[in-house]
Enzyme design. Sequence first.
Site, PDB file in Angstrom:
ATOM      1  CG  ASN A  28      39.528  42.478  32.896  1.00 22.96           C
ATOM      2  OD1 ASN A  28      40.458  42.772  32.227  1.00 22.96           O
ATOM      3  ND2 ASN A  28      39.156  41.585  33.455  1.00 22.96           N
ATOM      4  CE  LYS A  29      43.591  39.122  34.333  1.00 23.37           C
ATOM      5  NZ  LYS A  29      43.223  37.479  34.634  1.00 23.37           N
TER       6      LYS A  29
ATOM      7  CG  ASN B  38      53.677  38.525  38.621  1.00 26.04           C
ATOM      8  OD1 ASN B  38      53.095  38.006  39.883  1.00 26.04           O
ATOM      9  ND2 ASN B  38      54.696  39.714  38.387  1.00 26.04           N
TER      10      ASN B  38
ATOM     11  NE  ARG C 239      41.362  38.169  27.471  1.00 24.28           N
ATOM     12  CZ  ARG C 239      42.202  37.484  26.922  1.00 24.28           C
ATOM     13  NH1 ARG C 239      42.869  36.632  25.897  1.00 24.28           N
ATOM     14  NH2 ARG C 239      43.294  36.744  28.106  1.00 24.28           N
TER      15      ARG C 239
ATOM     16  CB  VAL D 285      44.860  44.272  22.281  1.00 26.80           C
ATOM     17  CG1 VAL D 285      43.836  45.346  23.197  1.00 26.80           C
ATOM     18  CG2 VAL D 285      45.256  43.296  22.403  1.00 26.80           C
TER      19      VAL D 285
ATOM     20  CG  ASN E 279      47.268  47.422  31.529  1.00 25.93           C
ATOM     21  OD1 ASN E 279      48.273  47.389  32.092  1.00 25.93           O
ATOM     22  ND2 ASN E 279      46.177  46.672  31.671  1.00 25.93           N
TER      23      ASN E 279
ATOM     24  CE1 TYR F 126      55.033  39.984  29.470  1.00 26.20           C
ATOM     25  CE2 TYR F 126      57.022  40.490  30.633  1.00 26.20           C
ATOM     26  CZ  TYR F 126      55.864  41.038  30.632  1.00 26.20           C
ATOM     27  OH  TYR F 126      55.672  42.416  31.295  1.00 26.20           O
TER      28      TYR F 126
ATOM     29  CG  ASP G 162      45.472  36.378  37.350  1.00 30.26           C
ATOM     30  OD1 ASP G 162      45.756  35.542  38.058  1.00 30.26           O
ATOM     31  OD2 ASP G 162      45.086  36.981  37.117  1.00 30.26           O
TER      32      ASP G 162
ATOM     33  CE  LYS H 280      54.543  43.970  28.664  1.00 26.95           C
ATOM     34  NZ  LYS H 280      53.696  44.521  28.002  1.00 26.95           N
TER      35      LYS H 280
HETATM   36  P1  NAP Z   1      47.065  40.330  34.837  1.00 27.56           P
HETATM   37  O1  NAP Z   1      46.228  40.778  36.415  1.00 27.56           O
HETATM   38  O2  NAP Z   1      46.780  39.916  34.074  1.00 27.56           O
HETATM   39  O3  NAP Z   1      46.382  42.212  33.594  1.00 27.56           O
HETATM   40  C1  NAP Z   1      46.662  41.955  32.358  1.00 27.56           C
HETATM   41  C2  NAP Z   1      45.021  42.290  31.287  1.00 27.56           C
HETATM   42  O4  NAP Z   1      44.761  42.010  30.075  1.00 27.56           O
HETATM   43  C3  NAP Z   1      43.662  41.416  31.344  1.00 27.56           C
HETATM   44  O5  NAP Z   1      42.942  42.326  31.876  1.00 27.56           O
HETATM   45  C4  NAP Z   1      43.546  40.603  30.508  1.00 27.56           C
HETATM   46  O6  NAP Z   1      42.363  40.040  30.131  1.00 27.56           O
HETATM   47  C5  NAP Z   1      43.753  41.704  29.462  1.00 27.56           C
HETATM   48  N1  NAP Z   1      44.063  41.661  28.342  1.00 27.56           N
HETATM   49  C6  NAP Z   1      45.546  39.976  27.768  1.00 27.56           C
HETATM   50  N2  NAP Z   1      45.289  39.644  27.063  1.00 27.56           N
HETATM   51  C7  NAP Z   1      44.162  40.203  25.807  1.00 27.56           C
HETATM   52  C8  NAP Z   1      43.840  40.130  24.844  1.00 27.56           C
HETATM   53  N3  NAP Z   1      44.219  39.844  23.263  1.00 27.56           N
HETATM   54  N4  NAP Z   1      42.788  41.807  24.477  1.00 27.56           N
HETATM   55  C9  NAP Z   1      42.351  42.816  25.316  1.00 27.56           C
HETATM   56  N5  NAP Z   1      42.915  42.232  27.163  1.00 27.56           N
HETATM   57  C10 NAP Z   1      43.327  41.733  27.152  1.00 27.56           C
HETATM   58  O7  NAP Z   1      48.028  41.705  34.009  1.00 27.56           O
HETATM   59  P2  NAP Z   1      49.204  42.685  34.771  1.00 27.56           P
HETATM   60  O8  NAP Z   1      50.177  42.975  35.922  1.00 27.56           O
HETATM   61  O9  NAP Z   1      48.022  43.798  35.545  1.00 27.56           O
HETATM   62  O10 NAP Z   1      49.978  43.292  33.834  1.00 27.56           O
HETATM   63  C11 NAP Z   1      49.055  44.660  33.272  1.00 27.56           C
HETATM   64  C12 NAP Z   1      49.782  44.919  31.940  1.00 27.56           C
HETATM   65  O11 NAP Z   1      51.431  45.527  32.763  1.00 27.56           O
HETATM   66  C13 NAP Z   1      51.274  44.123  31.008  1.00 27.56           C
HETATM   67  O12 NAP Z   1      51.415  45.120  30.166  1.00 27.56           O
HETATM   68  C14 NAP Z   1      52.139  43.083  31.393  1.00 27.56           C
HETATM   69  O13 NAP Z   1      53.709  42.762  30.064  1.00 27.56           O
HETATM   70  C15 NAP Z   1      52.786  44.339  32.184  1.00 27.56           C
HETATM   71  N6  NAP Z   1      54.002  44.628  33.394  1.00 27.56           N
HETATM   72  C16 NAP Z   1      53.436  43.485  34.494  1.00 27.56           C
HETATM   73  C17 NAP Z   1      54.394  43.196  35.449  1.00 27.56           C
HETATM   74  C18 NAP Z   1      54.613  42.583  36.519  1.00 27.56           C
HETATM   75  O14 NAP Z   1      55.198  42.573  37.164  1.00 27.56           O
HETATM   76  N7  NAP Z   1      52.665  42.110  37.029  1.00 27.56           N
HETATM   77  C19 NAP Z   1      55.702  44.300  34.946  1.00 27.56           C
HETATM   78  C20 NAP Z   1      55.976  45.060  33.890  1.00 27.56           C
HETATM   79  C21 NAP Z   1      55.284  45.063  33.368  1.00 27.56           C
HETATM   80  P3  NAP Z   1      42.240  39.116  30.625  1.00 27.56           P
HETATM   81  O15 NAP Z   1      41.196  39.094  32.020  1.00 27.56           O
HETATM   82  O16 NAP Z   1      40.082  39.026  30.302  1.00 27.56           O
HETATM   83  O17 NAP Z   1      43.202  37.875  30.907  1.00 27.56           O
END
Ligand code: NAP
Length: 249
Positions: free
Chosen positions: A13-14, A210, A36, A59, A85, A172, A208, A176
């Site tokens: 969703n984002k 970070n 969710r 999830v 993801n 965290y 979001d 991973k």
């Molecule tokens: P984000 O914008 O916060 O997005 C996280 C997503 O996961 C949101 O859609 C959130 O939904 C969803 N989520 C959280 N808990 C959930 C649950 N129980 N069931 C289903 N969905 C759930 O963060 P992002 O940076 O895009 O993260 C995506 C992936 O990239 C993650 O696995 C993260 O660890 C990885 N990652 C990110 C970075 C970075 O710098 N951003 C670096 C390395 C890895 P809600 O809107 O409902 O909360």
Amino acid sequence: MNTKPVALITGANKGIGLQIAKDLAGHGFTVLLGSRDLGKGSEAAASIGPDAVALQLDVTDQTSVEAAAERVRNEFGRLDVLVNNAGISHTGEPGTPLEEIVQRGYVSTASRDEVRTLFETNVFGVIAVTQAMLPLLREAPAGRIVNVSSSLGSLQKTADPANPVRSLYGIYSATKTALNAITLKLAIELASTPIKVNAACPGYTATDLNNFQGTRTVEEGAREPVRLALLGPDGPTGTYSEEQGPLSW
Ligand code: NAP
């Protein structure tokens, strides 16, 4: 059965997940946006177009996971790509300052609830969704599973005293590392099938997760997961990489 290949992206969703969904729709997939909150998922799907459909999917909720798998089978009849993801770096609200996110993650002080929720989402959630979707992926001609990991999960990088971020995001990072182990084990279990299982780090991306302190855009962050989702039959399985190349486990 859907004539186009179908991809499910959790947490779409984002952030990076939404961008992965956009990119895969651009590559001719029907994209299912796991969210969710179905309302947020529907809004995100509408921003992509008619080839995007929102799917209620928490999830950490087994009932939601099973209902999602049933809906994929009944409405689309196939699943070609699963991108795990969805992930969290802390249990606070969006907008939590980075210093607090870092503070909450220290292994020496993190609350048991914080630890549990991070592992429930980033590790157990991936296993639950993967197990539920695997029967459909096994039926696909070329199933692909991409686990969105992080370079913070690399033990080799963490062990390196020259790594400036090795003290950050303790719990965290451990989730991973566990996700990486799951990726590799599953790839080995599925080695005799056409399914490829790989882990990708999107890089430090402004989302979001970070509090938008990341230095990469979501378009950049989505590139490596999307590359792995589109691997051809000669592509690798059981790998861990970022856009710049392979990562050390
Ligand atoms: P984000 O914008 O916060 O997005 C996280 C997503 O996961 C949101 O859609 C959130 O939904 C969803 N989520 C959280 N808990 C959930 C649950 N129980 N069931 C289903 N969905 C759930 O963060 P992002 O940076 O895009 O993260 C995506 C992936 O990239 C993650 O696995 C993260 O660890 C990885 N990652 C990110 C970075 C970075 O710098 N951003 C670096 C390395 C890895 P809600 O809107 O409902 O909360």
